[in-house]
Design a protein around this motif. Structure first.
Motif, PDB file in Angstrom:
ATOM      1  N   TRP A 317       0.819  -1.219   0.000  1.00 31.69           N
ATOM      2  CA  TRP A 317       0.000   0.000   0.000  1.00 31.69           C
ATOM      3  C   TRP A 317       0.849   1.263   0.000  1.00 31.69           C
ATOM      4  N   GLN A 350      -2.646   5.554   7.365  1.00 28.52           N
ATOM      5  CA  GLN A 350      -1.679   4.658   8.004  1.00 28.52           C
ATOM      6  C   GLN A 350      -2.096   3.207   7.822  1.00 28.52           C
TER       7      GLN A 350
ATOM      8  N   PHE B  55       2.059  13.147   0.047  1.00 30.45           N
ATOM      9  CA  PHE B  55       2.366  12.513   1.324  1.00 30.45           C
ATOM     10  C   PHE B  55       3.842  12.738   1.596  1.00 30.45           C
ATOM     11  N   SER B  85       7.551   6.759   6.737  1.00 33.56           N
ATOM     12  CA  SER B  85       6.569   7.450   5.904  1.00 33.56           C
ATOM     13  C   SER B  85       5.202   6.823   6.115  1.00 33.56           C
ATOM     14  N   CYS B  86       4.147   7.602   6.109  1.00 31.41           N
ATOM     15  CA  CYS B  86       2.791   7.118   6.387  1.00 31.41           C
ATOM     16  C   CYS B  86       2.775   6.447   7.759  1.00 31.41           C
ATOM     17  N   THR B  87       3.401   7.073   8.711  1.00 34.27           N
ATOM     18  CA  THR B  87       3.509   6.517  10.059  1.00 34.27           C
ATOM     19  C   THR B  87       2.847   7.424  11.091  1.00 34.27           C
ATOM     20  N   GLY B  88       2.098   8.424  10.603  1.00 33.41           N
ATOM     21  CA  GLY B  88       1.278   9.240  11.495  1.00 33.41           C
ATOM     22  C   GLY B  88       2.065  10.004  12.546  1.00 33.41           C
ATOM     23  N   GLN B  89       1.393  10.243  13.658  1.00 35.33           N
ATOM     24  CA  GLN B  89       1.969  11.087  14.700  1.00 35.33           C
ATOM     25  C   GLN B  89       3.176  10.410  15.352  1.00 35.33           C
ATOM     26  N   ILE B 121       7.840   1.888   3.225  1.00 35.71           N
ATOM     27  CA  ILE B 121       6.841   2.846   3.677  1.00 35.71           C
ATOM     28  C   ILE B 121       5.864   2.169   4.635  1.00 35.71           C
ATOM     29  N   GLY B 122       5.433   2.884   5.652  1.00 36.90           N
ATOM     30  CA  GLY B 122       4.284   2.424   6.432  1.00 36.90           C
ATOM     31  C   GLY B 122       4.591   1.593   7.653  1.00 36.90           C
TER      32      GLY B 122
END
Lengths: 401, 401
Positions: A317, A350, B55, B85-89, B121-122
């Motif tokens: 994703w 996320q 993003f 990346s895409c790991t939020g706060q 990512i993620g």
């Protein structure tokens, strides 16, 4: 809606009333049929959508000019194995010769014949073969033209639907298409033909075709390349004696059936992408506009990294997020939701927990859906594509010019 | 020009005066070094260019904000194997923790430390490993950071040049970069760092970097995908005591050397594209504008069909024409000229006779040039990429998230 939907039935492939077709082996391909025509016994309303590539092949220019003249055609002559593209003035003369020869044999004015070519770019058509081929064409009821126009296609793309109206009348819409590589926005190496016996005005047919091509053929991508030759042509000959006039119930259902034909052909092309093993459908919702949704859907389905991950049955994703973020469509970067084959894997931008084994099983199917909610509005859009495989590279590295 | 050119010499890799670097294995990668830092013994002027992806990974946001604060940095802490990346706060907190830990160990304010991450990512950074890793870093003179920041890279991308000025003074500019997939316009999965002991104003450094990145890093493409993490950072610590002020001869030669560094790194990334066997350089001339020339060059080098043809050593100029025609750059469709490795194959938009055997031999080299003249103006532009191979698909289908 239920009542309307019952009126459209997909039926066994058949030509609409008054349409004929034949195909022959002229020698452009080594041993398969490679040249054919479509013919309507009466002049048909004609509409076309053409490649946006700045290099337009000779047959594109000629057909566009021919259709724009009176929005009428009575026949299309079509060859594969040679695109008659980047062939200069001789190429234009050759396209005109094809038009004239077909017209002569069908006892028509040349201005009633469209020409389409697909295949290799930059070589002059072997006109001796083409001339002999055209002279062999008959007024038959054959469906051989569908395979005759194929190049690297693996499957036939064809469909017939019947629209049954309340008063017992009916219309047939039949479409076929070719294309499997060099496919992207705006008419790639792709030919599509739609024939119908509906009685519809030429301008209405053009509007219908143009609008629906934007949502179907122009929303598929195989490799991001747009070709010099592609076109979708619609012919309506009125032989059903059913008039289809905008803003009537008949028009609504006709448009719905017409879109089913275009959409089936477009998806057929996407799933037959060079080397493809999977059809990928992306549905984007909550976008700022339909165009923004289409842009995001196309970016995902066009990403080599996403395509390779799908080939590898990997729910990567992060690459989908990467593709979404590359567009300038309005999104909420903190609140994107992604589902693959109905299983949510991203919420609020996320990754979330999901069943990896079930997901991998799902990704090994031949039809993959990616649903994306970008939380930026109320519009939606779709796009279709395929996975990126070893065979794509093989086909395109080995295909020598 | 001759005099100026003699003043720039590529030298053995070395850090400019006052710069230190170290790298360790923290456990993010299975068994290779994966974490490192760059340190300047005095505060350095800092400039950055960042991904345009919507993003933006946590380290991108943090470094951008840190640099924008005072256009100064004294260190960069960099990890591979995880992009944060895409790991939020939590991801933002983790980037801040990296910044604070590095600052603490170097006795700096956190606002003097930039953070960069690359990799998957993620997934949240395993901060126990990162923390332990940072505590092991020393003030060394090592070049291990170059390999430590690599992911799927096959080769190190690095260069040092020495600028010798007329008065006997000299400046060193040293750059290194990582990146081999997800590379396209506007900062893809790619990190680039340029260090110099020149004394240059922060704003001038930013202008130089931004302008030159557009002609170098932003003109390479591997797969058309832009990542969430990429950045090019330049640090100038003034330790050479050579002032570089715009509109002087020193500035001109410094800018020239700076571009040589960026351009070498960018080409290094293109030729190290995932699975690549060939570096492809496209030169477009006679374009309406520099931007139009760059657009055409990028379209050619980004076409999967062209890339696959180059892998197959096939001079498939039809695909090159197709790629040119897809752009909206002004061209003369009847008068395009194409040369491959110096041999003309298209004139006036049509194929011409050429020696097929010699051409195939040329296409089997590891450096391929495509020269295109679009006869629409007087501007030129370049782009670099690589061929599309089985291994690209393999690497990207097998790389599991």
């Amino acid at each position: 809606m239920q009542v309307l939907e019952q009126k459209i039935n997909e039926i066994k492939f058949t030509w609409p009333l008054g349409f004929y077709s034949d195909a022959v082996h002229s020698g452009l391909k080594a041993d398969k049929k490679d040249l054919g025509w479509l013919y309507s016994e009466v002049p048909a309303k004609a509409a076309g959508v053409y490649t946006t590539n700045q290099f337009q092949a000779a047959p594109i220019k000629l057909t566009k000019q021919t259709i724009n003249h009176a929005h009428m055609l009575q026949a299309m002559i079509i060859n594969s194995a040679n695109a008659n593209s980047c062939t200069g003035q001789q190429g234009e003369l050759d396209a005109q010769t094809m038009q004239q020869l077909a017209a002569q044999q069908l006892h028509l004015e040349p201005a009633m014949v469209g020409v389409a070519s697909t295949g290799i770019i930059g070589q002059l058509l072997p006109m001796t073969k083409v001339t002999a081929g055209i002279s062999m064409l008959k007024l038959a009821n054959s469906a051989d033209i569908i395979s005759a126009i194929q190049t690297t296609d693996q499957h036939e793309k064809k469909i017939s639907v019947q629209v049954s109206l309340n008063d017992g009348q009916s219309i047939i819409i039949t479409g076929f298409a070719k294309g499997s590589g060099m496919i992207h926005p705006n008419m790639a190496t792709m030919l599509g033909f739609v024939t119908t016996d509906a009685d519809i005005d030429g301008i209405d047919l053009q509007q219908l075709l143009s609008g629906q091509v934007d949502d179907t053929f122009n929303q598929i991508t195989v490799d991001g390349d747009t070709s010099t030759n592609d076109m979708v042509i619609a012919l309506a000959n009125g032989k059903s004696n059913v008039q289809v006039v905008p803003e009537t119930a008949e028009f609504t259902i006709f448009a719905q059936a017409f879109k089913q034909v275009l959409s089936t052909l477009a998806k057929g092309i996407a799933s037959d992408g060079e080397g493809a093993t999977k059809l990928v459908e992306v549905n984007v919702t909550s976008a700022e506009s339909h165009l923004a949704a289409q842009q995001v859907a196309k970016a995902i389905v066009g990403s080599n990294l996403v395509k390779a991950a799908i080939f590898g049955a990997d729910a990567n994703w992060g690459r989908i997020m990467g593709a979404i973020g590359q567009t300038d469509a309005k999104i909420d970067p903190t609140n994107v939701m992604i589902m693959i084959n109905g299983v949510a894997i991203v919420k609020q931008s996320q990754g979330i927990e999901y069943d990896h084994f079930a997901m991998q099983q799902a990704l090994e199917q031949s039809f993959i859906t990616i649903d994306v909610d970008v939380h930026a509005g109320t519009s939606s859009g779709q796009a279709w594509g395929c996975d990126l495989t070893y065979n794509y590279v093989k086909i395109n590295a080995a295909y020598h010019s």
